[in-house]
Design a protein around this motif. Structure first.
Motif, PDB file in Angstrom:
ATOM      1  N   LEU A 187    -111.577  99.059  74.658  1.00 25.27           N
ATOM      2  CA  LEU A 187    -112.568 100.115  74.445  1.00 25.27           C
ATOM      3  C   LEU A 187    -112.150 101.365  75.175  1.00 25.27           C
ATOM      4  O   LEU A 187    -112.366 102.460  74.742  1.00 25.27           O
ATOM      5  N   LYS A 220    -119.106  97.450  70.560  1.00 27.39           N
ATOM      6  CA  LYS A 220    -119.798  96.985  71.768  1.00 27.39           C
ATOM      7  C   LYS A 220    -120.588  95.709  71.491  1.00 27.39           C
ATOM      8  O   LYS A 220    -120.712  94.856  72.361  1.00 27.39           O
ATOM      9  N   LEU A 221    -121.118  95.586  70.294  1.00 28.85           N
ATOM     10  CA  LEU A 221    -121.843  94.370  69.952  1.00 28.85           C
ATOM     11  C   LEU A 221    -120.873  93.207  69.807  1.00 28.85           C
ATOM     12  O   LEU A 221    -121.117  92.115  70.315  1.00 28.85           O
ATOM     13  N   LEU A 222    -119.768  93.457  69.134  1.00 27.89           N
ATOM     14  CA  LEU A 222    -118.810  92.367  68.891  1.00 27.89           C
ATOM     15  C   LEU A 222    -118.152  91.895  70.176  1.00 27.89           C
ATOM     16  O   LEU A 222    -117.676  90.773  70.252  1.00 27.89           O
ATOM     17  N   THR A 223    -118.108  92.745  71.184  1.00 30.42           N
ATOM     18  CA  THR A 223    -117.496  92.339  72.449  1.00 30.42           C
ATOM     19  C   THR A 223    -118.518  91.862  73.456  1.00 30.42           C
ATOM     20  O   THR A 223    -118.197  91.647  74.612  1.00 30.42           O
ATOM     21  N   LYS A 224    -119.781  91.755  73.037  1.00 29.85           N
ATOM     22  CA  LYS A 224    -120.846  91.260  73.905  1.00 29.85           C
ATOM     23  C   LYS A 224    -121.203  92.201  75.045  1.00 29.85           C
ATOM     24  O   LYS A 224    -121.895  91.808  75.987  1.00 29.85           O
ATOM     25  N   ILE A 225    -120.724  93.425  74.994  1.00 30.24           N
ATOM     26  CA  ILE A 225    -121.096  94.351  76.061  1.00 30.24           C
ATOM     27  C   ILE A 225    -122.595  94.612  75.986  1.00 30.24           C
ATOM     28  O   ILE A 225    -123.277  94.701  76.988  1.00 30.24           O
ATOM     29  N   THR A 226    -123.085  94.710  74.790  1.00 31.96           N
ATOM     30  CA  THR A 226    -124.519  94.876  74.635  1.00 31.96           C
ATOM     31  C   THR A 226    -125.004  93.932  73.538  1.00 31.96           C
ATOM     32  O   THR A 226    -124.207  93.426  72.754  1.00 31.96           O
ATOM     33  N   GLU A 227    -126.310  93.686  73.537  1.00 36.62           N
ATOM     34  CA  GLU A 227    -126.875  92.704  72.607  1.00 36.62           C
ATOM     35  C   GLU A 227    -127.454  93.368  71.373  1.00 36.62           C
ATOM     36  O   GLU A 227    -128.028  94.442  71.476  1.00 36.62           O
ATOM     37  N   ILE A 280    -118.294  84.765  65.621  1.00 38.66           N
ATOM     38  CA  ILE A 280    -116.902  85.093  65.865  1.00 38.66           C
ATOM     39  C   ILE A 280    -116.138  83.823  66.204  1.00 38.66           C
ATOM     40  O   ILE A 280    -116.546  83.072  67.096  1.00 38.66           O
ATOM     41  N   ARG A 304    -110.929  84.040  70.438  1.00 42.46           N
ATOM     42  CA  ARG A 304    -111.078  84.833  71.650  1.00 42.46           C
ATOM     43  C   ARG A 304    -110.994  86.310  71.282  1.00 42.46           C
ATOM     44  O   ARG A 304    -110.099  86.734  70.575  1.00 42.46           O
ATOM     45  N   ALA A 345    -123.793  87.912  64.609  1.00 38.55           N
ATOM     46  CA  ALA A 345    -122.385  87.906  64.252  1.00 38.55           C
ATOM     47  C   ALA A 345    -121.798  86.610  64.766  1.00 38.55           C
ATOM     48  O   ALA A 345    -122.117  86.168  65.868  1.00 38.55           O
ATOM     49  N   LEU A 387    -110.037  92.194  81.770  1.00 32.25           N
ATOM     50  CA  LEU A 387    -109.917  91.970  80.340  1.00 32.25           C
ATOM     51  C   LEU A 387    -109.934  90.490  79.985  1.00 32.25           C
ATOM     52  O   LEU A 387    -109.800  90.123  78.823  1.00 32.25           O
TER      53      LEU A 387
END
Lengths: 423, 288
Positions: free
Chosen positions: A104, A81-88, A96, A99, A94, A127
């Motif tokens: 999930l 979730k962090l790596l996908t920016k869903i949450t901070e 990256i 793209r 990180a 997506l």
């Protein structure tokens, strides 16, 4: 050229958990009313910091396929979730390069009323694909999902297999440099799973894409990933070659502790009717186990609370094999099939004995549920709460005899045979 | 290294690889318009889905979009126009009240739907990343579609009453824009607050109800004494309702000072709404 596509530096995420002090346990109206002002102004709550992820640092190179393993609550999903920016993150960072796309949960944004075609476009847009991109890949997606005939039918009329296939197909045709996959392959039939695995392998081998893959399915992890990260209580416990990490996972006894305390985090695991408190696996002597010999019985125990009187709740569980096949489901309705299961408020314990010589050797993932059977209302469900390794000691096993090879099958029951010489 | 294929591949130069830095954000978050633009397809599709789903499994379908402002307008016309004889600045009362309800409906539907939009899409927000602002914006977009359909009824009414629009109609887009700006500003506040405090979900219907009567929908602003009108127009809905009516019917009580006050409040709402939304957005997935 720097080939590192993900560099995580001391990545941490904390959640403030509010402990509500016995919110659901008020017994009189007066007490409830008295507690109301407290409830409204939030004074009954104590907050506690819970580190879902604590100072996690690692690097992933282009084209790597990295497995992330660990128990439930080890921080795997938080990391994704962090790596996908869903949450901070709370602290750390990180970097990256490229793209990122995540799987999930397949079918996010699928709407039952919309047709397969409409859902492909919707899901693709969610997506991060552009409409032009989806249009270009449309036929490929439909063919991959094998739903050509039903593409203009609302997906509510799809079978669950078709639904999952379509959802995965959309995601599999994303073209990110980095693909994050969370446990999505635990669904679908074996044939389709194989196809998905092949697709993912293709993606990373031929197109140099990076795949981060969270799963409990060790055979799948070891066939797909060269390296692995083992998370435990929010920290990296081990990182390296997959086989070593998997070995560490099992040998350190963290695969599963055979006992889960749901009251620990202060949240209610359930709804206003019923919630689960504890779950454990024991042997016949009552000792907690995570592993059992194939010719020994295991007891699955669930403690739950009924918070609504006359609730018709039935505790039940589902056993999944390591390949994600549902082996069986069992519930307490079998105690008395004629019973309406009506229960008073209170705390209950349900035990179920899995007999010896029943399951085959494998790792089973046990999902627990509290359900009202008549209405099929699910008050609580969590997959993979417990994990049971059934081990075949090879010697003195009634169902093995002198057979030297692996015996196939989800179950390995000891059945009665009658043989006689008739001529 | 192979032939570059249609998608991304390693033979692409690094400059095409967007670099993302994930770290705790501090201070005021700025608005990333480029990112919103990248997700424009999602914005349109979410809006289209909302429109589609709203009228799926209804017998009348899009007719509801027309009936929604027409029925209340008819009721208002009977009660306030026929019985209470509220002033309508000389226009036929039905037409007067219809223009009011039409633009009011755009606003009230937008804030109600957008206000609940984040909570309604909780599963999306906790599973996938995209600029969260897309969600309330798409709700406003879906309501705009209804508004444009109601426009056909307005045209029909104007033909029936033989009231062709004057040159004022050229300013219609400006007032529509003002209505949208106000609606988006309020929506950003409501939707973000709703994520944390669900109370807003229950409070919203009352808010809309009270707001309706504080806005010149069923009556004209001329009812308000001159010296209080600038206070009255702190309600940002006053500006676009009176303005829209003036642009369509060519008559109204809108003064420049009232318009400035309303537009100013709308602008402030939008800016503060954006700031509040952007700063709370990072916690959405954790609290929703």
């Amino acid at each position: 050229m720097d080939d590192v596509v993900i560099r995580a530096e001391k990545l941490s995420k904390a959640y403030d958990i509010r402990h509500s002090v016995q919110v659901n346990r008020y017994s009189t109206i007066q007490e409830t009313l008295l507690s109301l002002p407290k409830k409204l102004f939030g004074k009954h709550q104590t907050t506690e910091r819970f580190w879902a992820l604590k100072e996690v640092s690692f690097e992933v190179r282009r084209g790597d396929r990295v497995g992330i393993i660990g128990r439930n609550g080890a921080g795997k999903s938080t990391l994704l979730k962090l790596l996908t920016k869903i949450t901070e993150p709370t602290s750390g960072q990180a970097i990256i390069n490229g793209r990122v796309a995540s799987l999930l949960e397949v079918g996010t944004g699928f709407h039952p009323e919309l047709t397969g075609r409409e859902n492909i476009f919707m899901n693709g847009a969610i997506l991060g694909m552009s409409r032009a991109e989806i249009r270009k890949k449309f036929d490929e997606i439909v063919a991959f999902a094998e739903v050509e005939k039903f593409i203009d039918t609302p997906v509510k009329r799809y079978s669950s297999g078709m639904y999952v296939r379509l959802a995965f197909a959309v995601a599999a045709h994303l073209e990110p440099e980095i693909l994050l996959v969370d446990e999505v392959l635990a669904v679908g039939d074996a044939h389709f799973q194989k196809k998905c695995l092949g697709k993912m392998e293709d993606v990373s081998k031929n197109e140099e894409r990076t795949v981060l893959f969270v799963s409990h399915n060790m055979p799948m992890i070891s066939s797909l990933c060269e390296t692995c990260i083992l998370l435990h209580e929010g920290r990296i416990l081990r990182m390296g070659a997959t086989s070593e990490v998997i070995q560490a996972y099992y040998s350190k006894g963290i695969a599963s502790d055979g006992s889960v305390d749901f009251t620990k985090d202060g949240r209610a695991h359930g709804d206003e009717t019923a919630r689960i408190l504890h779950a454990r696996m024991t042997n016949e002597e009552g000792g907690i186990v995570t592993e059992s010999l194939i010719n020994r019985s295991v007891i699955i125990e669930m403690e739950y609370e009924i918070t609504l009187s006359e609730a018709k709740v039935s505790p039940n569980f589902l056993f999944y094999t390591s390949e994600g096949v549902c082996a069986f489901m069992s519930s307490d309705v079998s105690i008395d099939p004629k019973s309406d299961l009506k229960k008073e408020k209170g705390i209950y314990r349900a035990k179920c004995i899995l007999p010896a010589n029943f399951l085959n050797q494998d790792t089973y993932y046990i999902g627990l549920a509290l359900t009202t059977p008549m209405t099929q209302k699910v008050h609580f469900y969590e997959k993979e709460v417990l994990q049971l390794n059934v081990v075949d000691p090879l010697d003195n096993v009634e169902t093995r005899g002198q057979i030297p090879v692996r015996i196939p099958g989800v179950v390995r029951p000891l059945l009665r045979w009658e043989c006689e010489k008739i001529s | 290294m192979g032939i570059p294929n249609v998608g991304y591949s390693i033979s692409r130069p690094m400059t095409n690889n967007p670099q993302t830095i994930i770290r705790p954000s501090i201070g005021l978050a700025y608005l990333d318009l480029r990112e919103i633009w990248r997700y424009r397809d999602l914005l349109f599709m979410l809006a289209a889905r909302e429109i589609q789903l709203r009228y799926k499994q209804t017998a009348f379908g899009v007719v509801w979009a027309v009936l929604q402002p027409l029925l209340p307008a008819a009721i208002f016309a009977v009660i306030f126009g026929l019985f209470a004889k509220l002033p309508s600045n000389g226009s036929p009362y039905l037409l007067f009240v219809f223009t009011g309800t039409m633009i009011w409906n755009l606003f009230s539907q937008a804030i109600t739907r957008a206000g609940n939009s984040l909570v309604g899409n909780a599963n999306l927000i906790s599973k996938v990343y995209f600029p969260r602002i897309i969600v309330p914006l798409s709700s406003v977009g879906a309501v705009l579609f209804d508004f444009l359909i109601t426009g056909l009824i307005l045209v029909a009414l104007m033909i029936v009453y033989r009231m062709p629009p004057g040159l004022n109609i050229l300013l219609f887009p400006a007032f529509l824009l003002l209505a949208l700006v106000t609606a988006i500003g309020i929506s950003l506040w409501l939707s973000a607050l709703n994520v944390k405090y669900r109370d807003f979900m229950y409070a919203m219907p009352f808010l809309v109800q009270v707001w309706l009567y504080a806005t010149p929908v069923v009556y004209a602003s001329s009812l308000i004494p001159q010296k209080y009108r600038w206070i009255y127009s702190i309600n940002p809905a006053v500006g676009f309702v009176e303005g829209f009516r003036w642009s369509v019917l060519g008559r109204g009580t809108l003064s420049a000072s009232m318009l400035f006050v309303s537009a100013g409040v709308a602008a402030v709402t939008l800016v503060t709404g954006l700031i509040y939304f952007r700063t709370t957005e990072r916690k959405f997935a954790d609290v929703i």
